[in-house]
Design a protein around this motif. Structure first.
Motif, PDB file in Angstrom:
ATOM      1  N   ALA A 152       0.853  -1.194   0.000  1.00  0.00           N
ATOM      2  CA  ALA A 152       0.000   0.000   0.000  1.00  0.00           C
ATOM      3  C   ALA A 152       0.885   1.239   0.000  1.00  0.00           C
ATOM      4  O   ALA A 152       2.038   1.202   0.444  1.00  0.00           O
ATOM      5  N   ILE A 153       0.335   2.329  -0.511  1.00  0.00           N
ATOM      6  CA  ILE A 153       0.991   3.631  -0.469  1.00  0.00           C
ATOM      7  C   ILE A 153       0.004   4.602   0.167  1.00  0.00           C
ATOM      8  O   ILE A 153      -1.083   4.833  -0.358  1.00  0.00           O
ATOM      9  N   VAL A 154       0.402   5.157   1.311  1.00  0.00           N
ATOM     10  CA  VAL A 154      -0.439   6.063   2.085  1.00  0.00           C
ATOM     11  C   VAL A 154       0.214   7.443   2.056  1.00  0.00           C
ATOM     12  O   VAL A 154       1.441   7.551   2.156  1.00  0.00           O
ATOM     13  N   SER A 155      -0.587   8.491   1.933  1.00  0.00           N
ATOM     14  CA  SER A 155      -0.016   9.828   1.837  1.00  0.00           C
ATOM     15  C   SER A 155      -0.833  10.860   2.594  1.00  0.00           C
ATOM     16  O   SER A 155      -2.064  10.758   2.693  1.00  0.00           O
ATOM     17  N   SER A 156      -0.140  11.861   3.103  1.00  0.00           N
ATOM     18  CA  SER A 156      -0.785  13.097   3.519  1.00  0.00           C
ATOM     19  C   SER A 156      -1.562  13.643   2.323  1.00  0.00           C
ATOM     20  O   SER A 156      -1.126  13.513   1.178  1.00  0.00           O
ATOM     21  N   PRO A 157      -2.706  14.295   2.544  1.00  0.00           N
ATOM     22  CA  PRO A 157      -3.478  14.813   1.417  1.00  0.00           C
ATOM     23  C   PRO A 157      -2.889  16.069   0.782  1.00  0.00           C
ATOM     24  O   PRO A 157      -3.353  16.485  -0.286  1.00  0.00           O
ATOM     25  N   VAL A 199      -2.848   5.602  -4.502  1.00  0.00           N
ATOM     26  CA  VAL A 199      -2.385   6.353  -3.343  1.00  0.00           C
ATOM     27  C   VAL A 199      -3.589   6.614  -2.437  1.00  0.00           C
ATOM     28  O   VAL A 199      -4.590   7.188  -2.858  1.00  0.00           O
ATOM     29  N   GLN A 200      -3.489   6.167  -1.201  1.00  0.00           N
ATOM     30  CA  GLN A 200      -4.573   6.326  -0.234  1.00  0.00           C
ATOM     31  C   GLN A 200      -4.238   7.502   0.692  1.00  0.00           C
ATOM     32  O   GLN A 200      -3.198   7.499   1.350  1.00  0.00           O
ATOM     33  N   LEU A 201      -5.121   8.492   0.721  1.00  0.00           N
ATOM     34  CA  LEU A 201      -4.872   9.708   1.498  1.00  0.00           C
ATOM     35  C   LEU A 201      -5.358   9.540   2.936  1.00  0.00           C
ATOM     36  O   LEU A 201      -6.425   8.968   3.191  1.00  0.00           O
TER      37      LEU A 201
END
Length: 234
Positions: free
Chosen positions: A50-55, A77-79
């Protein structure tokens, strides 16, 4: 053993000169886009779940560059706002040179656990740390103990996560350097986290492979044991 690869966003036109905080529309500049592409290439060979990011744009753009480098196995990309920037309140958008003269500045430097940034939108640094660490624990539970995933976040947020993983007080966070597009790596076990890398801007990442099923299926004590004497690496 959940492996978390934490990447700070790449450079923007204001990085290092102004405190942009949650100001919208702050994108990577040419240098930042090159950095994001480079870190994406570095991580392209790793099995990432998974790739998680700040919005915020600068993080999202960095995370999307990492996703594009997946060689045909692109991940969405999951915010997650919980790994978003600190809420700096009235400090947001101010030049760092000006802020350095503010009476709050030395407190931020030496006693960040006491800091609540001014203004109605300002929040405490301890709250930033609590929600960021909670986010990682939540994603660890969602993705599972054998997961490898990327989190793209911001300098102060990453420093606060690292101090938690090192068992240090938040007041020690300003002793940690987190450069743009640097890689920090934490291995979470059932008993405690292990910090494998901090502020890595160019090292080989081949050792960050998915945990061996035989090892990850072992006892919680074995997985969480430190390498007495330092171990053999990798």
């Amino acid at each position: 053993m959940t492996l978390v690869l934490i990447v700070r966003h790449g450079l923007t036109a204001s990085t290092g000169t102004a405190l942009t905080g949650w100001t919208p529309g702050i994108s990577l500049d040419d240098r930042g886009r090159a950095q994001a592409s480079a870190v994406g290439a570095r991580l392209a060979g790793l099995p990432i779940d998974a790739i998680v990011s700040s919005p915020l744009d600068r993080c999202r753009e960095t995370a999307e560059a990492i996703a594009r480098a997946r060689n045909g196995t692109a991940l969405p990309v999951q915010l997650d706002e919980r790994v978003g920037e600190c809420h700096y309140g009235d400090w947001t958008g101010q030049p760092l040179r000006k802020l350095a003269k503010d009476p709050l500045w030395p407190v931020v430097q030496a006693h960040p656990s006491a800091v609540r940034f001014p203004g109605p939108a300002g929040k405490a640094m301890v709250d930033m740390q609590a929600r960021a660490v909670s986010a990682l624990r939540d994603w660890n539970g969602r993705l599972g103990r054998d997961a490898v995933y990327v989190v793209c976040s911001h300098g102060d947020v990453i420093k606060s996560i690292l101090t938690d993983s090192l068992g240090m007080h938040l007041d020690m966070c300003q002793r940690i350097q987190v450069d743009p597009c640097s890689l920090s790596v934490i291995r979470y076990t059932p008993l405690r986290p292990f910090v494998l890398r901090m502020n890595d801007t160019g090292g080989d990442v081949s050792s960050l492979k998915r945990p061996d099923k035989k090892v990850s299926g072992g006892s919680a004590r074995h997985v969480a044991d430190a390498q007495v004497g330092g171990g053999a690496g990798g």
